[in-house]
Design a protein around this motif. Structure first.
Motif, short mmCIF file in Angstrom:
data_model
loop_
_atom_site.label_atom_id
_atom_site.label_comp_id
_atom_site.label_asym_id
_atom_site.label_seq_id
_atom_site.Cartn_x
_atom_site.Cartn_y
_atom_site.Cartn_z
N GLU A 83 28.14 29.39 79.76
CA GLU A 83 29.22 30.10 79.08
C GLU A 83 28.74 31.34 78.35
N GLY A 84 27.48 31.33 77.86
CA GLY A 84 26.99 32.38 77.01
C GLY A 84 26.71 33.68 77.74
N VAL A 85 26.67 34.77 76.98
CA VAL A 85 26.38 36.08 77.56
C VAL A 85 24.88 36.36 77.50
N CYS A 86 24.19 35.85 76.49
CA CYS A 86 22.74 35.96 76.37
C CYS A 86 22.29 34.97 75.30
N ALA A 87 20.98 34.89 75.10
CA ALA A 87 20.47 33.91 74.14
C ALA A 87 19.17 34.38 73.53
N ILE A 88 18.88 33.83 72.37
CA ILE A 88 17.54 33.90 71.78
C ILE A 88 17.00 32.47 71.86
N ALA A 89 15.83 32.29 72.49
CA ALA A 89 15.37 30.94 72.81
C ALA A 89 13.90 30.75 72.48
N ALA A 90 13.57 29.55 72.04
CA ALA A 90 12.17 29.18 71.86
C ALA A 90 11.46 29.15 73.20
N SER A 91 10.21 29.55 73.22
CA SER A 91 9.42 29.50 74.44
C SER A 91 9.33 28.06 74.93
N GLY A 92 9.40 27.89 76.26
CA GLY A 92 9.29 26.55 76.83
C GLY A 92 10.22 26.37 78.01
N THR A 93 10.48 25.11 78.33
CA THR A 93 11.29 24.78 79.50
C THR A 93 12.69 25.37 79.41
#
Length: 379
Positions: free
Chosen positions: A263-273
Motif C-alpha cells: 500500500e505504501g509509496v515509500c519507506a524508511i527501513a532498518a537494514s536487513g531482510t
C-alpha cells in the motif's frame, strides 16, 4: 550409538526471518513425505507449520558483538542441550538456517555425531569471516544459497553449494499478485523486529517523519511492527520523546507489514531482510542502520563491502540509498525519502531496479520445494 531416525528431520532457526523460511520448508517436507516428523528450534511460524519446537527462538534475535557477549554463557548451555538431544534422537538430517554464530558450532558437533547437515541460507562469507568457508565445507554435507553470486564462494572447496532461489520469492507471491492500490500519501516506517534496533533507530525515523511532514503535510506515517510486544515497545519509546507541535500523528499496526508494503509509496527501513521484502513488493526504501559504537568499529575492520544492502549487491549498483551509523540522522533519512516520493528524482530508476532484483532471485523456481527435495534425498 543409536541408529539414525530416518523419519525425523530437524530444522534449526534462530531469527525471525529463519523462522519463516523454516516454516515453508517444513510444509514442503510434509507435503512430499507425510511420514516425516519435523522438529527443531524456531518460533511461531514454524509451530504453525506443524514443527515440534524443542527450543523457542523468539527471544534469540540478537545483533552486535557486545550484545552477543552478554549472552555467551546462555548460548553455550543451549548448544550443549541441543547436542545432547541430537545424540539421543539422531535425526536423519538437520537443516541449519543461517544464524552462523550458533549454527556453525552446532554443525561441528552434528558432524562428529555422523548426522547429515544441510545448511540453508549461506552465511555472508562474501562480506566477512571468509575463513568460515573451510569450516562449513568440513562440517556440512550441502550448502543451499539464496543469492546467485554465493556458490562461487565455495568453489575452492569440495562442498556442494548451489543457488536454490530466495525463499521470499515464493513466500511473497500472494502479496505480489494481489490487486492492491498504492497510496501516494502513505510512508511506512519499518524500524526492525528487535528491541535493540528500535532503541537505535526509532527516534531518527520519527525525526525524519517530522521533517517530511513540514514539507508535505498531506503525508501519513505508519509504523508497521512484527508482533505486539515490539509494537508496545516502539510506542513506549515514542511516548518518551519530546515531539514538536507540528509533528504528524503516527499510525500503528502489527503483523500486517507485507500488506502495508503493497500500500505504501515509500519507506524508511532498518537494514536487513525487510529491505529484500520491500524490493520484491515494489516498495522503494531508504536503508538505515546504527549499532553499538564498539560493534560498528569492529565490523568496519573486517567488512570491506561498499554497501550492506542485498539489492545493491545483487544488482551491482545503488538500488537503495543507505544512511549508516553517524550518517543515520533524521535529516539525512528525510532527504533520501524525498527522492522516492511521486515525482522524486530517484523513484522511476528504483522501481525498475527492484523489478530486476526480483527476477534474479526468482530464477531458480520454488525455493522451499527445492530445499525440501534436497533434504529428503541423501545422495
Amino acid at each position: 550409538m543409536n541408529d539414525i531416525s530416518r523419519n525425523i528431520i530437524w530444522i534449526i532457526a534462530g531469527e525471525t526471518s529463519g523462522d519463516g523460511y523454516g516454516a515453508a520448508v517444513a510444509m514442503e517436507l510434509r507435503r512430499l513425505d507425510p511420514s516425516v516428523v519435523v522438529r527443531g528450534m524456531g518460533g511461531d511460524r514454524m509451530r504453525e507449520a506443524g514443527v515440534d519446537t524443542f527450543v523457542d527462538s523468539s527471544d534469540l534475535d540478537i545483533i552486535g558483538l557486545v550484545e552477543c557477549l552478554k549472552k555467551l554463557f546462555f548460548f553455550i548451555r543451549l548448544l550443549k542441550r541441543v547436542e545432547r538431544l541430537a545424540a539421543s534422537e539422531r535425526p536423519a538430517t538437520v537443516v541449519l538456517i543461517d544464524y552462523p554464530g550458533f549454527n556453525l558450532q552446532l554443525a561441528k558437533r552434528l558432524h562428529k555425531l555422523g548426522i547429515r547437515v544441510v545448511w540453508y541460507v549461506s552465511p555472508q562469507v562474501w562480506a566477512w569471516k571468509k575463513g568460515r568457508i573451510w569450516k562449513l565445507a568440513k562440517y556440512c554435507d550441502r550448502m543451499l544459497c539464496i543469492f546467485p553470486f554465493e556458490p562461487a564462494c565455495y568453489a575452492p572447496t569440495t562442498l556442494r553449494a548451489e543457488f536454490v532461489g530466495h525463499p521470499l520469492f515464493s513466500i511473497l507471491r500472494p502479496w505480489r499478485e494481489a490487486m492492491i492500490e498504492r497510496r501516494d500519501d502513505l510512508v511506512l516506517l519499518l524500524p526492525g523486529s528487535r528491541r535493540q534496533e528500535l532503541r537505535q533507530l526509532l527516534p531518527d525515523f520519527v525525526q525524519a517523519a517530522v521533517i517530511l511532514h513540514r514539507v508535505h503535510p498531506e503525508l501519513r506515517f505508519h509504523f508497521a511492527l512484527p508482533r505486539p510486544a515490539i509494537l508496545d515497545y516502539a510506542r513506549s519509546i515514542l511516548a518518551q520523546m519530546e515531539l514538536p507541535p507540528d509533528a504528524p500523528e503516527f499510525q500503528w499496526s502489527c503483523g500486517d507489514t507485507r500488506q502495508r508494503m503493497r500500500e505504501g509509496v515509500c519507506a524508511i527501513a532498518a537494514s536487513g531482510t525487510v529491505t529484500v521484502e520491500s524490493a520484491m513488493l515494489g516498495l522503494p526504501v531508504v536503508v538505515a542502520y546504527r549499532t553499538n559504537p564498539v560493534t560498528w568499529w569492529a565490523a568496519k575492520r573486517v567488512v570491506k563491502l561498499t554497501t550492506i544492502t542485498i539489492a545493491n549487491l545483487v544488482c551491482e549498483k545503488m538500488v537503495f540509498e543507505e544512511r549508516l551509523q553517524d550518517e543515520c540522522t533524521g535529516r539525512n533519512l528525510a532527504e533520501c525519502a524525498e527522492k522516492l516520493l511521486p515525482g522524486g528524482s530517484r523513484r522511476q530508476e528504483v522501481l525498475k531496479d527492484m523489478a530486476d532484483f526480483t527476477n534474479r532471485l526468482g530464477a531458480a523456481g520454488e525455493v522451499s520445494c527445492n530445499v525440501a527435495r534436497i533434504v529428503l534425498d541423501p545422495s
